[in-house]
Write a protein that holds these residues in place. Structure first.
Motif, mmCIF file in Angstrom:
data_model
loop_
_atom_site.group_PDB
_atom_site.id
_atom_site.type_symbol
_atom_site.label_atom_id
_atom_site.label_comp_id
_atom_site.label_asym_id
_atom_site.label_seq_id
_atom_site.Cartn_x
_atom_site.Cartn_y
_atom_site.Cartn_z
ATOM 1 N N LEU A 168 0.820 -1.209 0.000
ATOM 2 C CA LEU A 168 0.000 0.000 0.000
ATOM 3 C C LEU A 168 0.856 1.262 0.000
ATOM 4 O O LEU A 168 0.605 2.202 -0.761
ATOM 5 C CB LEU A 168 -0.928 -0.008 1.213
ATOM 6 C CG LEU A 168 -1.841 1.210 1.411
ATOM 7 C CD1 LEU A 168 -2.803 1.363 0.240
ATOM 8 C CD2 LEU A 168 -2.613 1.081 2.725
ATOM 9 N N GLU A 169 1.880 1.312 0.856
ATOM 10 C CA GLU A 169 2.712 2.509 0.955
ATOM 11 C C GLU A 169 3.461 2.764 -0.350
ATOM 12 O O GLU A 169 3.594 3.911 -0.786
ATOM 13 C CB GLU A 169 3.712 2.380 2.106
ATOM 14 C CG GLU A 169 3.093 2.494 3.494
ATOM 15 C CD GLU A 169 2.274 1.266 3.893
ATOM 16 O OE1 GLU A 169 2.495 0.173 3.297
ATOM 17 O OE2 GLU A 169 1.415 1.399 4.773
ATOM 18 N N ARG A 170 3.953 1.701 -0.992
ATOM 19 C CA ARG A 170 4.663 1.874 -2.253
ATOM 20 C C ARG A 170 3.721 2.375 -3.342
ATOM 21 O O ARG A 170 4.073 3.255 -4.138
ATOM 22 C CB ARG A 170 5.304 0.547 -2.682
ATOM 23 C CG ARG A 170 6.213 0.693 -3.909
ATOM 24 C CD ARG A 170 6.920 -0.607 -4.245
ATOM 25 N NE ARG A 170 6.023 -1.558 -4.882
ATOM 26 C CZ ARG A 170 5.716 -2.755 -4.396
ATOM 27 N NH1 ARG A 170 6.224 -3.139 -3.231
ATOM 28 N NH2 ARG A 170 4.917 -3.568 -5.045
ATOM 29 N N ALA A 171 2.514 1.823 -3.350
ATOM 30 C CA ALA A 171 1.533 2.238 -4.356
ATOM 31 C C ALA A 171 1.168 3.707 -4.212
ATOM 32 O O ALA A 171 0.917 4.397 -5.197
ATOM 33 C CB ALA A 171 0.276 1.374 -4.249
ATOM 34 N N ALA A 172 1.142 4.205 -2.968
ATOM 35 C CA ALA A 172 0.761 5.596 -2.727
ATOM 36 C C ALA A 172 1.805 6.575 -3.241
ATOM 37 O O ALA A 172 1.525 7.773 -3.352
ATOM 38 C CB ALA A 172 0.534 5.818 -1.233
ATOM 39 N N GLN A 173 3.017 6.084 -3.572
ATOM 40 C CA GLN A 173 4.090 6.962 -4.026
ATOM 41 C C GLN A 173 4.558 6.631 -5.435
ATOM 42 O O GLN A 173 5.623 7.082 -5.855
ATOM 43 C CB GLN A 173 5.277 6.859 -3.059
ATOM 44 C CG GLN A 173 4.952 7.284 -1.649
ATOM 45 C CD GLN A 173 6.159 7.196 -0.724
ATOM 46 O OE1 GLN A 173 7.271 7.546 -1.110
ATOM 47 N NE2 GLN A 173 5.940 6.734 0.490
ATOM 48 N N SER A 174 3.754 5.865 -6.171
ATOM 49 C CA SER A 174 4.151 5.504 -7.524
ATOM 50 C C SER A 174 2.914 5.275 -8.380
ATOM 51 O O SER A 174 1.872 4.848 -7.873
ATOM 52 C CB SER A 174 5.024 4.239 -7.518
ATOM 53 O OG SER A 174 4.344 3.165 -6.905
#
Length: 451
Positions: free
Chosen positions: A87-93
């Protein structure tokens, strides 16, 4: 020191004063917290939730569906399939549903709840009732919901759905500004986390060149149109100060009862000879400490905040020497000297670490300026077909002026800028004062290389 409202015994009621400040002129239908209860459920108000909910006019009946964290969603049925869905990676890419299908399904499952979060963000103010100096309402769910909003925003961007992207990042930005309106440190820190998540999502999309010139302008104007975020210095000056003064009032009235929970930290306060204490002197010492702490967090540059904090920390350490030992009054010790020792011991327990607050405030201000730079660069690319070779090319047509890096020496150096095949990154050298090319503790906005 406040003069109103007062308790029945005539002493100042600092917690009531904080509540009056928060709810003044605010109807339940306009309170973002009341709508937020519809997002995460009434259990957010902890053990005293009925009193908290009654004070603000929120319903104690949970809606049919409330927020479910991504970790709970995966644990219930999708753990194996979600191994690579972050989730955190998706929020920044920028990403697509095929990249992380479980996460995409989760966001779809939570759509109605996220719509309620958007409704909460449209309210004019956020007020959470307080029952004591510790606060009574958790912020569970806020960071999770904001991260999910940013992940859905970057998913929308990957689908070239600008309205969806705009809706979700601005919901996270508005929630951040609303929560920061309460002059409490925990609220202020949470607000900065939400704002940072939204800024990084915007940077990931704009830095990849996915926005048109008009979309960059629309988003930049929307950010400019947000009300100013309440400074963290206010949380120290009002929330922390008033809560501490309220605790002092309680201690003065009921000294034997205030520190019944024995620990190696509070044990010395059990030995205080309270009748020998000059309470006015302790109140004055408390206000003096909070005056200095407020100035540290409000410092205009990171270097200035660090300089002030170094001096403050040295004084606090020196004055608290011996505060972990029994605090009986020494033979021949004056009332003033004894009161100073007690005040130093008390303040060493309750004053927050202001260096971390100053660092968080500087980071939030820097990232807010950087997001406008990356949007201006996106506008430049959309109009010319190429990224600018240097940030100076953006002024004055796309930006009135290029922000300086507040972490650089005297705040005089320009922001860093990296141009690559995947887009651009705008960065600050960060607290260590060293240019690590957008790595390490450098603060940077731009597309991730993950997708």
């Amino acid at each position: 020191v406040i003069t109103q409202p007062l308790k029945p015994d005539g002493s100042s009621d600092y917690i009531a004063a904080l509540n009056e400040m928060g709810r003044k002129g605010l109807l339940p239908s306009k309170n973002a917290f009341v709508m937020w209860v519809r997002v995460v459920g009434p259990g957010i108000a902890s053990g005293n939730h009925f009193e908290v909910l009654t004070m603000c006019g929120a319903s104690s009946k949970p809606p049919a569906k409330v927020w479910e964290s991504y970790s709970d969603y995966c644990a219930s049925a999708h753990a194996a399939d979600a191994a690579n869905d972050n989730l955190e990676r998706a929020a920044q890419s920028v990403w697509k549903a095929a990249d992380m299908p479980v996460l995409a399904a989760y966001l779809k499952d939570q759509a109605d709840v996220m719509d309620r979060a958007q409704a909460a963000s449209s309210m004019p103010r956020w007020w959470t009732p307080m029952l004591n100096a510790d606060g009574n309402t958790t912020l569970d769910g806020l960071t999770d919901v904001a991260t999910a909003l940013c992940a859905r925003a970057t998913l929308c961007a990957g689908q070239r759905d600008f309205p969806g992207f705009f809706r979700d990042v601005m919901t996270a930005e508005r929630l951040a500004h609303l929560i920061a309106g309460e002059p409490l440190v925990l609220r202020g820190l949470t607000a900065r986390r939400l704002q940072s998540a939204a800024d990084r999502a915007i940077g990931a999309v704009a830095g990849k060149g996915l926005l048109s010139a008009d979309q960059c302008v629309t988003l930049s104007k929307a950010l400019d149109g947000l009300p100013p975020m309440r400074p963290l210095a206010d949380a120290v000056d009002i929330g922390e100060r008033w809560s501490t003064l309220g605790l002092l009032v309680e201690t003065a009235q009921h000294p034997p009862n205030m520190f019944q929970q024995s620990s190696t930290i509070t044990l010395p306060l059990h030995t205080v000879e309270w009748t020998e204490v000059d309470w006015d002197r302790i109140f004055q010492a408390t206000n003096a400490v909070y005056d200095r702490a407020t100035k540290i967090v409000a410092a205009p540059t990171y270097a200035e905040s660090q300089r002030l904090n170094d001096a403050f920390t040295k004084q606090m350490i020196a004055s608290s020497q011996g505060s972990r030992k029994p605090l009986w009054k020494k033979q021949g010790e004056s009332r003033d000297a004894y009161s100073d020792r007690v005040a130093n011991a008390f303040l060493s327990l309750v004053v927050p670490s202001v260096s971390g607050l100053a660092r968080t405030e500087c980071q939030a201000r820097m990232e807010s300026e950087m997001v406008h730079v990356i949007l201006a660069a996106g506008q430049y690319r959309a109009k010319t077909g190429d990224w600018p070779t240097q940030l100076a090319s953006l002024s004055p047509h796309y930006l009135k002026h290029i922000p300086r890096d507040m972490y650089s020496k005297a705040g005089a150096s320009p922001l860093g800028y990296i141009l690559s095949d995947g887009g651009i990154r705008v960065y600050s050298i960060g607290p260590n004062g060293r240019d690590d090319a957008a790595q390490g503790d450098d603060l940077s906005l731009g597309p991730s290389s993950d997708h």
